[in-house]
Each structure stands twice: as structure tokens, then as C-alpha cells.
Write a protein that holds these residues in place. Structure first.
Motif, short mmCIF file in Angstrom:
data_model
loop_
_atom_site.label_atom_id
_atom_site.label_comp_id
_atom_site.label_asym_id
_atom_site.label_seq_id
_atom_site.Cartn_x
_atom_site.Cartn_y
_atom_site.Cartn_z
N ALA A 235 26.14 50.79 26.93
CA ALA A 235 25.56 50.65 25.59
C ALA A 235 24.06 50.92 25.55
O ALA A 235 23.57 51.63 24.67
CB ALA A 235 25.86 49.26 25.03
N VAL A 236 23.32 50.40 26.51
CA VAL A 236 21.87 50.58 26.50
C VAL A 236 21.51 52.05 26.68
O VAL A 236 20.68 52.59 25.94
CB VAL A 236 21.19 49.70 27.57
N SER A 237 22.14 52.71 27.64
CA SER A 237 21.79 54.13 27.86
C SER A 237 22.19 54.99 26.67
O SER A 237 21.48 55.93 26.32
CB SER A 237 22.43 54.65 29.15
N ARG A 238 23.30 54.66 26.01
CA ARG A 238 23.69 55.43 24.82
C ARG A 238 22.76 55.13 23.65
O ARG A 238 22.48 56.01 22.85
CB ARG A 238 25.15 55.16 24.46
N THR A 239 22.26 53.90 23.57
CA THR A 239 21.31 53.56 22.51
C THR A 239 20.03 54.36 22.67
O THR A 239 19.40 54.76 21.70
CB THR A 239 21.00 52.05 22.54
N ASN A 240 19.63 54.60 23.90
CA ASN A 240 18.40 55.34 24.19
C ASN A 240 18.61 56.85 24.26
O ASN A 240 17.65 57.58 24.51
CB ASN A 240 17.79 54.85 25.50
N LEU A 241 19.81 57.33 24.05
CA LEU A 241 20.11 58.75 24.13
C LEU A 241 19.42 59.50 23.01
O LEU A 241 19.52 59.12 21.84
CB LEU A 241 21.63 58.96 24.05
N ARG A 242 18.71 60.55 23.35
CA ARG A 242 18.05 61.41 22.37
C ARG A 242 18.64 62.80 22.49
O ARG A 242 18.76 63.34 23.58
CB ARG A 242 16.54 61.46 22.60
N ILE A 243 19.01 63.35 21.35
CA ILE A 243 19.65 64.67 21.32
C ILE A 243 18.70 65.65 20.65
O ILE A 243 18.24 65.40 19.53
CB ILE A 243 20.98 64.61 20.54
N PRO A 244 18.38 66.75 21.32
CA PRO A 244 17.47 67.74 20.72
C PRO A 244 18.04 68.30 19.42
O PRO A 244 19.25 68.45 19.27
CB PRO A 244 17.39 68.84 21.78
N ASP A 245 17.15 68.61 18.47
CA ASP A 245 17.55 69.22 17.21
C ASP A 245 18.14 70.62 17.41
O ASP A 245 19.02 71.04 16.69
CB ASP A 245 16.36 69.34 16.25
N ASP A 246 17.61 71.32 18.39
CA ASP A 246 18.04 72.69 18.68
C ASP A 246 19.34 72.65 19.47
O ASP A 246 19.38 72.12 20.59
CB ASP A 246 16.95 73.41 19.48
N PRO A 247 20.44 73.20 18.93
CA PRO A 247 21.73 73.13 19.63
C PRO A 247 21.73 73.86 20.97
O PRO A 247 22.43 73.46 21.89
CB PRO A 247 22.72 73.76 18.66
N PHE A 248 20.91 74.91 21.11
CA PHE A 248 20.85 75.64 22.38
C PHE A 248 20.14 74.79 23.44
O PHE A 248 20.55 74.76 24.60
CB PHE A 248 20.14 76.98 22.20
N GLU A 249 19.11 74.07 23.02
CA GLU A 249 18.41 73.16 23.93
C GLU A 249 19.33 72.00 24.32
O GLU A 249 19.37 71.59 25.48
CB GLU A 249 17.15 72.63 23.26
N ALA A 250 20.09 71.48 23.36
CA ALA A 250 21.03 70.39 23.66
C ALA A 250 22.09 70.87 24.65
O ALA A 250 22.43 70.14 25.59
CB ALA A 250 21.69 69.91 22.37
N GLU A 251 22.58 72.07 24.46
CA GLU A 251 23.58 72.62 25.38
C GLU A 251 23.01 72.73 26.78
O GLU A 251 23.66 72.35 27.76
CB GLU A 251 24.05 73.98 24.88
N ARG A 252 21.78 73.24 26.90
CA ARG A 252 21.15 73.36 28.22
C ARG A 252 20.94 71.97 28.85
O ARG A 252 21.22 71.79 30.03
CB ARG A 252 19.79 74.07 28.11
N GLU A 253 20.49 71.03 28.04
CA GLU A 253 20.21 69.69 28.58
C GLU A 253 21.46 68.97 29.05
O GLU A 253 21.47 68.36 30.11
CB GLU A 253 19.49 68.85 27.52
N PHE A 254 22.52 69.02 28.25
CA PHE A 254 23.70 68.21 28.57
C PHE A 254 24.75 68.95 29.40
O PHE A 254 25.53 68.32 30.09
CB PHE A 254 24.32 67.65 27.29
N CYS A 255 24.74 70.28 29.32
CA CYS A 255 25.73 71.05 30.08
C CYS A 255 25.12 71.73 31.31
O CYS A 255 25.85 72.30 32.11
CB CYS A 255 26.38 72.11 29.19
N GLY A 256 23.81 71.72 31.37
CA GLY A 256 23.16 72.32 32.53
C GLY A 256 23.21 73.83 32.57
O GLY A 256 23.09 74.42 33.62
N SER A 257 23.40 74.45 31.41
CA SER A 257 23.46 75.92 31.42
C SER A 257 22.28 76.51 30.69
O SER A 257 21.53 75.90 30.04
CB SER A 257 24.73 76.41 30.80
#
Length: 75
Positions: A53-75
Motif C-alpha cells: 500500500a505505501v509504495s503504491r500510494t507513493n507511485l508517480r506516473i509520468p504524464d507522457d505515455p512513452f515516458e511511462a512505458e520506458r519507466e515501467f517496461c524498461g524499453s
């Protein structure tokens, strides 16, 4: 060349951005966030939700979907 199927007919929507966003939702911490609300609540899922719960509460998702994809998928 592989063509991405159209998500919508709205010309204002960047189809590649939609695909990147959907892909990001299937990776890493975003997948765990999705699972925490969509998976059936078993004892194991309850424990994972409680301890994560704590780590999900602190989760920040980039506005840019391409940046989010790189951050969370490592591509």
C-alpha cells in the motif's frame, strides 16, 4: 512494416500514445497496481495489497505515455 490498429477514429488521439499507455499498464509497478484492484481478493492478494500500500500510494506516473512505458517496461 507492422501497422498499429486504430483505437479510435478521433484524429485528435495519437494512436501510438494510446498503445504506449496500454503497454505501460501491463508492466512492473503499474501492473501490480492494476492487479491490486482487479484481481480477486484471496489471502495472498490481501497480504500483497496490505504490504504494498505505501509504495503504491507513493507511485508517480509520468504524464507522457512513452515516458511511462520506458519507466515501467524498461524499453
Amino acid at each position: 512494416m507492422h501497422q498499429t490498429p486504430r483505437i479510435t477514429n478521433d484524429p485528435q488521439v495519437n494512436q501510438e500514445a494510446v498503445v504506449a499507455a496500454r503497454n505501460a499498464l501491463s508492466c512492473g509497478r503499474l501492473k501490480e497496481l492494476q492487479d491490486s484492484v482487479e484481481k480477486p481478493v484471496t489471502l495472498r492478494r490481501f497480504w500483497k495489497n496490505l504490504t504494498g500500500a505505501v509504495s503504491r500510494t507513493n507511485l508517480r506516473i509520468p504524464d507522457d505515455p512513452f515516458e511511462a512505458e520506458r519507466e515501467f517496461c524498461g524499453s
